[in-house]
Write a protein that holds these residues in place. Structure first.
Motif, PDB file in Angstrom:
ATOM      1  N   ILE A   1       0.833  -1.211   0.000  1.00 47.94           N
ATOM      2  CA  ILE A   1       0.000   0.000   0.000  1.00 47.94           C
ATOM      3  C   ILE A   1       0.866   1.258   0.000  1.00 47.94           C
ATOM      4  O   ILE A   1       0.626   2.196  -0.761  1.00 47.94           O
ATOM      5  N   MET A   2       1.880   1.277   0.862  1.00 49.05           N
ATOM      6  CA  MET A   2       2.720   2.469   1.003  1.00 49.05           C
ATOM      7  C   MET A   2       3.984   2.343   0.145  1.00 49.05           C
ATOM      8  O   MET A   2       5.114   2.469   0.620  1.00 49.05           O
ATOM      9  N   SER A   3       3.784   2.103  -1.133  1.00 50.32           N
ATOM     10  CA  SER A   3       4.910   2.050  -2.069  1.00 50.32           C
ATOM     11  C   SER A   3       5.497   3.446  -2.239  1.00 50.32           C
ATOM     12  O   SER A   3       4.862   4.452  -1.910  1.00 50.32           O
ATOM     13  N   ARG A   4       6.717   3.513  -2.766  1.00 46.27           N
ATOM     14  CA  ARG A   4       7.352   4.820  -2.932  1.00 46.27           C
ATOM     15  C   ARG A   4       6.557   5.697  -3.901  1.00 46.27           C
ATOM     16  O   ARG A   4       6.472   6.915  -3.714  1.00 46.27           O
ATOM     17  N   MET A   5       5.955   5.098  -4.921  1.00 45.55           N
ATOM     18  CA  MET A   5       5.150   5.890  -5.858  1.00 45.55           C
ATOM     19  C   MET A   5       3.949   6.507  -5.148  1.00 45.55           C
ATOM     20  O   MET A   5       3.634   7.689  -5.346  1.00 45.55           O
ATOM     21  N   ARG A   6       3.280   5.710  -4.293  1.00 45.14           N
ATOM     22  CA  ARG A   6       2.134   6.253  -3.575  1.00 45.14           C
ATOM     23  C   ARG A   6       2.577   7.328  -2.588  1.00 45.14           C
ATOM     24  O   ARG A   6       1.885   8.335  -2.412  1.00 45.14           O
ATOM     25  N   CYS A   7       3.717   7.129  -1.947  1.00 52.15           N
ATOM     26  CA  CYS A   7       4.241   8.149  -1.026  1.00 52.15           C
ATOM     27  C   CYS A   7       4.499   9.452  -1.767  1.00 52.15           C
ATOM     28  O   CYS A   7       4.164  10.540  -1.278  1.00 52.15           O
ATOM     29  N   ASN A   8       5.100   9.353  -2.955  1.00 53.55           N
ATOM     30  CA  ASN A   8       5.352  10.553  -3.758  1.00 53.55           C
ATOM     31  C   ASN A   8       4.054  11.242  -4.149  1.00 53.55           C
ATOM     32  O   ASN A   8       3.961  12.484  -4.127  1.00 53.55           O
ATOM     33  N   LEU A   9       3.041  10.457  -4.494  1.00 56.25           N
ATOM     34  CA  LEU A   9       1.750  11.031  -4.874  1.00 56.25           C
ATOM     35  C   LEU A   9       1.091  11.728  -3.684  1.00 56.25           C
ATOM     36  O   LEU A   9       0.478  12.791  -3.841  1.00 56.25           O
ATOM     37  N   LEU A  10       1.221  11.147  -2.495  1.00 56.58           N
ATOM     38  CA  LEU A  10       0.641  11.765  -1.300  1.00 56.58           C
ATOM     39  C   LEU A  10       1.330  13.089  -0.971  1.00 56.58           C
ATOM     40  O   LEU A  10       0.674  14.064  -0.592  1.00 56.58           O
ATOM     41  N   VAL A  11       2.646  13.131  -1.123  1.00 55.42           N
ATOM     42  CA  VAL A  11       3.378  14.380  -0.890  1.00 55.42           C
ATOM     43  C   VAL A  11       2.992  15.418  -1.937  1.00 55.42           C
ATOM     44  O   VAL A  11       2.781  16.605  -1.617  1.00 55.42           O
ATOM     45  N   LEU A  12       2.894  14.987  -3.200  1.00 57.65           N
ATOM     46  CA  LEU A  12       2.486  15.896  -4.267  1.00 57.65           C
ATOM     47  C   LEU A  12       1.077  16.430  -4.028  1.00 57.65           C
ATOM     48  O   LEU A  12       0.806  17.621  -4.244  1.00 57.65           O
ATOM     49  N   ALA A  13       0.177  15.561  -3.553  1.00 59.95           N
ATOM     50  CA  ALA A  13      -1.188  15.999  -3.244  1.00 59.95           C
ATOM     51  C   ALA A  13      -1.186  17.021  -2.107  1.00 59.95           C
ATOM     52  O   ALA A  13      -1.985  17.961  -2.108  1.00 59.95           O
ATOM     53  N   SER A  14      -0.275  16.859  -1.149  1.00 60.76           N
ATOM     54  CA  SER A  14      -0.167  17.828  -0.058  1.00 60.76           C
ATOM     55  C   SER A  14       0.261  19.191  -0.577  1.00 60.76           C
ATOM     56  O   SER A  14      -0.277  20.226  -0.166  1.00 60.76           O
ATOM     57  N   TRP A  15       1.224  19.209  -1.488  1.00 58.22           N
ATOM     58  CA  TRP A  15       1.652  20.471  -2.097  1.00 58.22           C
ATOM     59  C   TRP A  15       0.519  21.103  -2.905  1.00 58.22           C
ATOM     60  O   TRP A  15       0.316  22.323  -2.852  1.00 58.22           O
ATOM     61  N   ALA A  16      -0.221  20.275  -3.634  1.00 54.07           N
ATOM     62  CA  ALA A  16      -1.344  20.796  -4.420  1.00 54.07           C
ATOM     63  C   ALA A  16      -2.417  21.371  -3.502  1.00 54.07           C
ATOM     64  O   ALA A  16      -2.992  22.432  -3.781  1.00 54.07           O
TER      65      ALA A  16
END
Length: 304
Positions: free
Chosen positions: A133-148
């Motif tokens: 669930i917490m793959s590096r791609m998903r982690c990156n997407l969650l951080v990107l969503a936080s910036w957005a």
């Protein structure tokens, strides 16, 4: 857009008019800011150059440390400098920039804290699927969503504030520029503007807090089925998160989830979510975390 003002700067009334109090505050906040910078840079370096960087929780923690520095730096250096001068001013464009950057980095920090709660939920409630669930791609997407989310929030704030007309007094009863103090000196009926700002900042803060609260309730409920050692380790990690959330969100909710008005206590409350809470982050996330302490020893012993 037509410029709706007849002056080029605002006068900040600051924390106090007493010189001795200002000298004390100067020393105190200078120490707080130095502790915040050193602590968060220590966390950033220790995680970045250790195997912890590949673990989702510490990957998010490195972003939280970065946001702490950026968020606090939008306010604290100006506050510290103003404590040494009698006339505290900020330009109109500087004021707008401070409003934008404070809400931009502040909302990113709020969302990163939410992501960290989600990470702990998955780790404790779905341990067998955690790495999937917490793959590096998903982690990156969650951080990107936080910036957005931070960008969306701050742009909506600044678009509301930039339309306010300022023709009268230019004194702001605060140590920084924020939306409610600016509403007080705007030369127009600001009731509806205040409602919009309340629904933006206030409800966003409250909803995030409720999501975090219920996520940790579920986590604590799930811990009943784990071993004593597993409960101890999980409670140590979650306890630090909950402490930070109470300090940060308690003061934020009182400041923004209310009718659009100002109180003398606002400046004191603002200190908690702009300086005090971020300063405690390094202590909260390291002193009770054996993995972080071991990583810091290995990294810094290698450097020395």
């Amino acid at each position: 857009m037509e410029i709706q003002r007849n002056f080029s700067e605002f006068i900040l009334l600051g924390l106090s008019h007493d010189q001795n109090t200002e000298i004390f505050c100067f020393v105190f906040f200078l120490v707080c800011y130095a502790v915040l910078l050193v602590g968060n840079l220590l966390i950033f370096t220790s995680i970045r150059y250790s195997p912890l960087f590949h673990q989702p929780m510490y990957y998010f923690l490195i972003h939280l440390a970065s946001m702490d520095i950026c968020y606090t730096s939008t306010v604290t250096p100006k506050l510290i400098g103003d404590l040494l001068v009698s006339r505290k001013t900020i330009s109109y464009s500087g004021c707008l920039l401070q409003v934008f950057s404070m809400h931009f980095f502040g909302m990113i920090e709020v969302l990163i804290l939410t992501v960290m709660a989600y990470d702990r939920y998955v780790a404790i409630c779905k341990p067998l699927h955690y790495l999937l669930i917490m793959s590096r791609m998903r982690c990156n997407l969650l951080v990107l969503a936080s910036w957005a989310g931070g960008a969306l929030h701050s742009f909506s704030q600044i678009l509301i504030v930039i339309r306010l007309p300022f023709y009268g007094p230019n004194e702001i009863d605060h140590y920084c520029c924020d939306v409610f103090p600016l509403l007080k000196v705007a030369c127009t009926d600001t009731y509806m503007t205040g409602v919009l700002l309340l629904s933006n900042s206030g409800l966003a803060t409250l909803i995030t807090f409720m999501v975090l609260f219920f996520s940790y309730v579920v986590i604590l409920f799930t811990l009943r089925n784990q071993s004593a050692e597993g409960r101890r380790k999980a409670l140590s990690t979650c306890g630090s998160h909950i402490t930070m959330i109470i300090i940060f969100f308690g003061s934020s909710i009182f400041s923004y989830l209310r009718p659009p008005t100002t109180f003398p206590e606002d400046k004191i409350l603002a200190l908690f979510y702009t300086i005090i809470a971020p300063m405690f982050n390094p202590f909260i996330y390291t002193l009770r975390n054996s993995e972080m302490k071991n990583a810091m020893r290995k990294v810094w012993f290698q450097i020395s």
